[in-house]
Scaffold this active site. Structure first.
Site, PDB file in Angstrom:
ATOM      1  N   GLY A 176      70.842 164.953  81.409  1.00 11.44           N
ATOM      2  CA  GLY A 176      72.097 165.306  82.098  1.00 11.44           C
ATOM      3  C   GLY A 176      72.631 164.134  82.910  1.00 11.44           C
ATOM      4  CD  GLN A 210      78.810 165.759  92.452  1.00 13.56           C
ATOM      5  OE1 GLN A 210      78.241 166.839  92.303  1.00 13.56           O
ATOM      6  NE2 GLN A 210      79.524 165.489  93.532  1.00 13.56           N
ATOM      7  CE1 TYR A 239      73.128 175.764  89.295  1.00 10.72           C
ATOM      8  CE2 TYR A 239      73.259 176.497  91.565  1.00 10.72           C
ATOM      9  CZ  TYR A 239      73.080 175.482  90.651  1.00 10.72           C
ATOM     10  OH  TYR A 239      72.852 174.194  91.076  1.00 10.72           O
TER      11      TYR A 239
END
Ligand SMILES: NC(=O)c1ccc[n+]([C@@H]2O[C@H](COP(=O)([O-])OP(=O)(O)OC[C@H]3O[C@@H](n4cnc5c(N)ncnc54)[C@H](O)[C@@H]3O)[C@@H](O)[C@H]2O)c1
Length: 321
Positions: free
Chosen positions: A8, A12, A141
């Site tokens: 990933g 960010q 999540y």
């Protein structure tokens, strides 16, 4: 010397973690990977591999090819996106982690996993949420984050894997855009303040959450993996805190530098419900005691730096541009 795989890596956190790891361990020792190519300059400075973390063969092949001994597993769907696609969120967040842990077990790799304040829920104490406390999240999540913490603990106690992690707050950064979380507003607000002197926030004015400036988070992620294992009572995952604020407080801080900045509110019920289920602040004394965690940035210094860095980035390369 470590040989590191970051999954990933185009996101960010990865956009800043990969350069920081490369500076410390050498560009060739850090393999960035993702299902999309990393945006922006600097990404070509070391190896990049396409790795879909839901495919064990892809993880395994890259770990073998680069003789990886440490995996920073960042690939995941963030809170707001996960709530829209709960099935995909389960597959990526849990299926991906399970496959990474299985490869790590076969190869004896250390694994870092970023958990989140989303691993807490409405029954967690809202102020200064303790390290060990009730965790009954109400979002998909959060469910994947608690399960991930437990799975990493299990691989440590059952198979002796060196798994470590942090419960990260909302992260503020100027390098890469946030990936669809509930705290994205705290990044968007800076861009909009400089461009339009105005921001419409999707959370309530008084919606207080724990936040951190990215340089502190990157340092914490590297330091926890270098901590003396003999001192670690907790592994997955340490509460780490830096600053806790609501939109109205950050707007006030931005006005010190952009006096005509205005904020208004158009509350998104879905993201507000997620924010309301998370604590306002967390207690990070375990991280401080067990591996010396200490944040360096507060709301004032972070706001000043964010605005300066974004202004630099907006400045044209040539005066005539
Ligand atoms: N950014 C935050 O504020 C924050 C806070 C707490 C925890 N975290 C956690 O940190 C981690 C990284 O967060 P981020 O903000 O960089 O997220 P992001 O959304 O910016 O990046 C995630 C990356 O994962 C990649 N990805 C998605 N599915 C994949 C798959 N199947 N295989 C490989 N890669 C895949 C995406 O392409 C993306 O580049 C996540 O686990 C997140 O939950 C982030």
């Amino acid at each position: 010397m470590r040989r590191i795989l970051v999954t990933g890596a185009a996101g960010q956190i990865g956009s800043e973690l990969v350069p920081a790891l490369r500076e410390r361990f050498g560009a060739d020792s850090v393999v960035a990977s993702d299902v999309r190519f990393p945006p922006g300059p600097g990404s070509e400075e070391g190896p990049f591999e396409h790795v879909d973390c839901t495919h064990i063969r892809e993880i395994d092949a890259v770990v073998r090819r680069h003789d990886v001994d440490t995996i920073y597993h960042l690939a995941a769907l963030l809170s707001a996106v996960a709530e829209e696609k709960p099935r995909v969120a389960w597959e990526v967040n849990m299926g991906g982690l399970y496959r990474v842990l299985e490869v790590a077990r076969a190869k004896g790799c250390a694994v870092f996993l970023p958990s989140s304040i989303g691993a807490f829920g409405p029954s967690t104490p809202a102020v200064s949420a303790p390290q060990d406390t009730l965790q009954r999240p109400t979002t998909i999540y959060g469910v994947t984050k608690v399960s991930s913490e437990l799975l990493c603990d299990y691989y440590h106690t059952r198979f002796g894997l060196d798994t470590r992690g942090l419960r990260l707050p909302g992260l503020i950064s100027y390098v890469a855009p946030p990936g669809g979380g509930t705290t994205d507003w705290a990044v968007e607000i800076f861009h909009q303040a400089l461009r339009y002197r105005h921001y419409t926030c999707f959370l309530r004015a008084d919606s207080c959450l724990e936040m951190m400036y990215m340089p502190d988070a990157i340092r914490g992620m590297i330091e926890v993996m270098e901590a003396d294992p003999g001192r670690l009572e907790h592994r997955n995952a340490f509460n780490v805190a830096a600053m806790s604020f609501a939109p109205e407080r950050l707007a006030e801080e931005i006005r010190r530098h952009v006096p005509d900045f205005r904020i208004d509110y158009q509350v998104d019920p879905s993201r507000q419900a997620i924010a309301d289920s998370w604590p306002d602040s967390i207690d990070d004394s375990a991280a401080r005691q067990e591996w010396g965690w200490k944040p360096e940035w507060d709301i004032a210094s972070m706001t000043r730096d964010m605005l300066e860095r974004l202004r630099e980035r907006q400045r044209p390369a040539f005066p005539s541009d």
